[in-house]
Design an enzyme around this catalytic site. Structure first.
Site, PDB file in Angstrom:
ATOM      1  N   LYS A 121     -14.890 -25.713   1.563  1.00 49.50           N
ATOM      2  CA  LYS A 121     -14.421 -24.414   2.054  1.00 49.50           C
ATOM      3  C   LYS A 121     -14.791 -24.221   3.521  1.00 49.50           C
ATOM      4  CE  LYS A 121     -16.483 -20.602   2.172  1.00 49.50           C
ATOM      5  NZ  LYS A 121     -17.360 -19.463   1.881  1.00 49.50           N
ATOM      6  N   ASP A 139     -12.077 -19.103  -0.801  1.00 45.36           N
ATOM      7  CA  ASP A 139     -13.351 -18.414  -1.055  1.00 45.36           C
ATOM      8  C   ASP A 139     -13.178 -17.517  -2.280  1.00 45.36           C
ATOM      9  OD1 ASP A 139     -11.878 -16.243  -0.281  1.00 45.36           O
ATOM     10  OD2 ASP A 139     -13.292 -15.560   1.245  1.00 45.36           O
TER      11      ASP A 139
END
Ligand code: SF4
Length: 221
Positions: A121, A139
């Site tokens: 991420k 996220d």
């Protein structure tokens, strides 16, 4: 599950709601961004920005982070959750940058994920925001919104959500869609109190329809 036309319409409505969605972590270069994103795990962007406002005045290069003791760096970020580990990772990251990357942040996602404290991420955020390379960072907000709407399945892993979004969204819109989905999840389709009654996506949304019938979040268990 939503079909491609419905997904397009949802993305357009989210774009109308948040036309200026952007990365809310303050930074002035890729190195500062990777530090800020690393600090942001399980922490709000607002708190990270408060800390980095001082941190980035004191530490400008990887060398700067290695010229202080671990305890001093930990103290400088101590208002942030998990600060002990985060400080350790920052110093390890800086060491690796100097030893293997000539002190510069690599522009490649796979190389970035080799850095301590940098997961997929974080790497996606960095390549997208700092280097303008299309990517979708998944996220908690992106995952929640994608599943509630029915773009992805409830059981999908974070990686599966990322891959589905990459298939369903044109590559030219990956980065901006990522920011818009974050804003939509952060300010409208919130984890605890989604604004379903006023949501322009309600007609598409399986979760919203259940909540309006009083069966809130039954699939989120
Ligand atoms: S209808 Fe509710 S759950 Fe669905 S996207 Fe809108 S706010 Fe989120």
């Amino acid at each position: 599950m939503l079909n491609n036309t419905q997904i397009r319409e949802c993305l357009d409505k989210i774009a109308d709601m948040f036309p200026d969605a952007h990365c809310e972590l303050n930074h002035s270069n890729p190195f500062e961004l990777v530090i800020a994103v690393s600090l942001s795990a399980q922490c709000t962007d607002a708190l990270v920005n408060k800390v980095t406002a001082q941190l980035f005045k004191k530490y400008k290069t990887p060398e700067d982070y290695l010229q202080v003791s671990l305890e001093e760096l930990q103290n400088d970020i101590r208002s942030i959750g998990l600060y002990r580990n985060k400080a350790k990772n920052i110093q390890k990251l800086c060491t690796m940058l100097l030893e293997q990357y000539d002190g510069k942040l690599p522009m490649d996602r796979d190389e970035l994920t080799k850095l301590p404290g940098v997961g997929r991420k974080t790497a996606n955020v960095v390549v997208s925001v700092a280097f303008n390379i299309p990517a979708i960072a998944v996220d908690t907000h992106v995952e929640r919104v994608s599943k509630r709407l029915g773009i992805c399945r409830w059981k999908d892993s974070v990686l599966e959500v990322e891959k589905t979004l990459m298939r369903k969204i044109p590559q030219s819109e990956w980065s901006v869609s990522h920011h818009r989905l974050i804003f939509f999840g952060r300010y409208h389709c919130k984890a605890q109190n989604p604004q379903c009654p006023s949501c322009p996506l309600l007609e598409y949304c399986r979760e919203g329809k259940k909540r309006m019938k009083g069966k809130a979040g039954i699939n989120e268990q």
